[in-house]
Design a protein around this motif. Structure first.
Motif, PDB file in Angstrom:
ATOM      1  N   LEU A  19       0.634  -1.236   0.174  1.00 12.95           N
ATOM      2  CA  LEU A  19       0.052  -0.575   0.108  1.00 12.95           C
ATOM      3  C   LEU A  19       0.798   1.202   0.667  1.00 12.95           C
ATOM      4  N   GLU A  21       4.004   1.686  -1.534  1.00 10.07           N
ATOM      5  CA  GLU A  21       4.470   1.512  -2.748  1.00 10.07           C
ATOM      6  C   GLU A  21       3.761   2.168  -3.514  1.00 10.07           C
ATOM      7  N   GLY A  22       2.007   1.918  -3.353  1.00 10.60           N
ATOM      8  CA  GLY A  22       1.049   2.444  -3.978  1.00 10.60           C
ATOM      9  C   GLY A  22       0.915   4.048  -3.885  1.00 10.60           C
ATOM     10  N   ALA A  25       4.089   5.364  -5.779  1.00  6.06           N
ATOM     11  CA  ALA A  25       3.829   5.617  -6.997  1.00  6.06           C
ATOM     12  C   ALA A  25       2.450   6.595  -7.456  1.00  6.06           C
ATOM     13  N   LEU A  26       2.004   6.658  -7.214  1.00  3.65           N
ATOM     14  CA  LEU A  26       1.008   7.674  -7.290  1.00  3.65           C
ATOM     15  C   LEU A  26       1.169   8.912  -7.178  1.00  3.65           C
ATOM     16  N   GLN A  30       3.580  13.411  -9.668  1.00 10.39           N
ATOM     17  CA  GLN A  30       2.721  14.654  -9.393  1.00 10.39           C
ATOM     18  C   GLN A  30       4.134  15.365  -8.609  1.00 10.39           C
ATOM     19  N   LEU A 112     -11.643   4.087  -2.418  1.00  6.10           N
ATOM     20  CA  LEU A 112     -11.341   4.804  -3.087  1.00  6.10           C
ATOM     21  C   LEU A 112     -10.398   6.771  -2.917  1.00  6.10           C
ATOM     22  N   LEU A 113      -8.945   5.380  -2.593  1.00  3.65           N
ATOM     23  CA  LEU A 113      -8.290   6.317  -2.867  1.00  3.65           C
ATOM     24  C   LEU A 113      -7.378   6.814  -4.239  1.00  3.65           C
ATOM     25  N   ARG A 114      -7.847   5.990  -4.950  1.00  5.00           N
ATOM     26  CA  ARG A 114      -6.888   5.945  -6.478  1.00  5.00           C
ATOM     27  C   ARG A 114      -7.787   7.535  -6.754  1.00  5.00           C
ATOM     28  N   LYS A 115      -8.815   7.246  -6.478  1.00  4.07           N
ATOM     29  CA  LYS A 115      -9.117   8.782  -7.550  1.00  4.07           C
ATOM     30  C   LYS A 115      -9.416   9.958  -6.711  1.00  4.07           C
ATOM     31  N   LEU A 118      -5.226  12.349  -3.930  1.00 10.57           N
ATOM     32  CA  LEU A 118      -3.840  13.649  -4.475  1.00 10.57           C
ATOM     33  C   LEU A 118      -5.495  14.829  -4.018  1.00 10.57           C
TER      34      LEU A 118
END
Lengths: 210, 339
Positions: A19, A21-22, A25-26, A30, A112-115, A118
């Motif tokens: 997690l 790591e994800g 990466a995200l 940015q 819902l982190l993906r969206k 940020l």
């Protein structure tokens, strides 16, 4: 995206390496954000916070050694301006309330982190608070409920571990009658039909953890 | 076992009284027939064991003490001249008491052990489920959530176009799948029925089944209860409910029935569940062989066996099917059943 300003400095706290790591990466994609440190439990989080003074901290709740809520309390006591975003798997009004009372500025679901991650980091960095609608609905639903006492939560946790009344009584050094009384109160407060139902509700509302 | 055990239960008190009457009858008969103390104490022992089986430890202790008093006062004096103390009498009384209590304690122990074993089996299964849920939560779920962020990073770096759009859709689907997985993990911890009322749960299932039944012609389900519904162990309740589900599904889907009746009987010694339909019946070959993948009969039998219950399925072509599940009260209501 305002690239002229200094990037938002972020501390990521989660016991699960994939997690973290994800998240890394995200964030790497940015330009207005930079990941300054990582931690895998509450204790490390406090250390890393002292060392790096991040602008925004991403905090998991269920972690070994020291959990997220305790870490938030400790960090906010030392640094009242700390901006902390809670990341967790489950919604549960009680767990959300605990985190918010401890001083968290936002509450995000890992699914819902993906969206949302940020945008939430930017909002919280700008000084705002953020609670997702699905979390807010849960909060509103139980706003007027009687909350369980610390002892009742302890009893519910032991019930969820498959303990019989006798074992619970022995572990808490109280009588079996007292345990029965606690359980009666728990059922009434949660609106549960029986012990298993109470455990289910307790898990859903974040009163106890898996 | 506590002091309130035999006082509070009317049934135990009745068994206790029966024991006393038994003692009195044996005593009278023995005096009448001039029986030897040896054979009389054997008869007494039988009564004591009967009482300990039916009414519990305390009652049988009381009965055995009374038996000793009878033995001492009526029969041992026959062996020795009146007025003198016979040391044999004391030895005989002590031997009788020891035997009676040893048998009683053994019966109580065996009983407690079987009950404890059953409860343990339930608790073990509950603990196992918890362990699986925790493991899935800590490993699989967290990993997938982390991987999704990695995918998103890749998505962000892609130039816009068809591939990016396609990936977006896939990611949305993956989000849904993970959400479903998360809920399934949470449900592992909880019971399938949130209500302890079996009848309610079954009626709800019936409604669900008839709503998915194509068009009209859905059979009607009538659920009835006999006796006062009692608290059941969650795991046991799950098992019963799952057997009922299977039986109801068969009746709704395969039987072409008009009427389905479900009776739940909360008896003192037996919890009984009967589900009857007036459909076409199950092919007897299938019923006996229990072919896999259809009707779910082997699964029902396995579940019943695991919980120590008896499952009978009766069916005849054109006459319908009856599923009869009988669970002994000691299993169904647990140790504190005799409240």
């Amino acid at each position: 995206m305002s690239t002229d300003r200094a990037p938002i400095r972020i501390l990521s706290v989660d016991d699960h390496p994939l997690l973290r790591e994800g998240v890394a990466a995200l964030l790497a994609g940015q330009p207005d954000m930079t990941l300054v440190a990582e931690a895998s439990n509450g204790r490390e989080a406090i250390e890393q916070f002292r060392k790096h003074r991040p602008d925004v901290t991403l905090m998991d709740l269920q972690m070994p050694e020291m959990n997220g809520v305790d870490a938030i309390i400790a960090i906010c006591a030392e640094f009242p301006a700390a901006r902390i975003v809670v990341l967790t798997t489950y919604t549960g009004d009680v767990q959300v309330l605990r985190a918010l009372k401890a001083g968290a500025r936002a509450y995000l679901l890992k699914g819902l982190l993906r969206k949302e991650l940020l945008d939430t980091i930017r909002l919280v960095h700008a000084g705002q608070k953020r609670i997702l609608p699905e979390v807010a609905t849960q909060l509103a639903e139980h706003a007027t409920d009687d909350s369980l006492s610390a002892r009742e939560i302890e009893v519910l946790r032991l019930v969820s571990g498959g303990n019989a009344n006798k074992e619970i009584a022995a572990q808490l050094t109280i009588t079996e009658e007292t345990v029965k009384g606690h359980i009666k109160n728990i059922l009434a407060k949660l609106g549960a039909n029986d012990r298993t139902h109470a455990v289910t509700i307790g898990l859903k509302r974040g009163i106890i953890e898996l | 076992m506590t002091g309130t055990f035999w006082i509070s239960t009317g049934k135990s008190a009745a068994q206790f009284l029966l024991g006393i009457i038994g003692l009195a009858l044996i005593t009278l008969a023995a005096v009448w027939l001039h029986l030897q103390p040896g054979s009389i104490s054997l008869l007494y022992l039988i009564v004591v064991v009967f009482v300990s089986l039916r009414a519990g430890l305390l009652s049988s202790l009381a009965v055995s003490l009374i038996a000793v008093v009878c033995l001492h006062n009526y029969f041992l004096p026959l062996l020795s001249p009146t007025g003198t103390k016979n040391p044999l009498a004391i030895v005989a009384a002590a031997a009788f008491l020891t035997t009676a209590w040893a048998i009683t304690a053994m019966v109580a122990r065996v009983r407690k052990l079987t009950e404890a074993q059953l409860i343990l089996r339930f608790e073990e299964r509950l603990a196992e489920r918890t362990r699986i849920a925790r493991e899935l939560h800590d490993t699989l779920l967290q990993s997938f959530q982390g991987l999704m962020l990695n995918f998103q990073a890749v998505y962000d770096s892609l130039p816009s176009g068809q591939a990016k759009e396609a990936l977006e859709k896939v990611l949305d689907r993956a989000d849904q799948a993970i959400m479903e997985g998360r809920d399934a993990i949470q449900n592992l911890r909880s019971s399938t029925t949130t209500t302890n009322e079996l009848a309610q749960a079954m009626a709800a299932l019936g409604e669900e089944l008839s709503s998915v039944h194509d068009g009209g012609g859905s059979p009607t389900l009538r659920v009835s209860i006999e006796g006062t519904p009692r608290e059941l162990h969650p795991i046991l309740r799950d098992d019963i409910y799952r057997i009922a589900c299977e039986a109801l599904r068969n009746a709704f889907r395969h039987a072409q029935a008009n009427k389905i009746e479900a009776d739940i009987t909360y008896g003192e010694r037996l919890l009984r569940l009967r589900i009857r339909d007036d459909g076409k019946g199950i092919d007897p070959k299938l019923l006996n062989a229990g072919r896999d993948g259809h009707w779910g009969l082997p699964g029902m039998r396995e579940r019943a066996e695991q919980m120590g219950a008896r499952l009978d399925i009766w069916s005849e072509a054109g006459l319908g099917t009856e599923v009869d599940l009988r669970i002994p009260g000691t299993v169904a209501y647990g140790t504190e059943g005799s409240r």
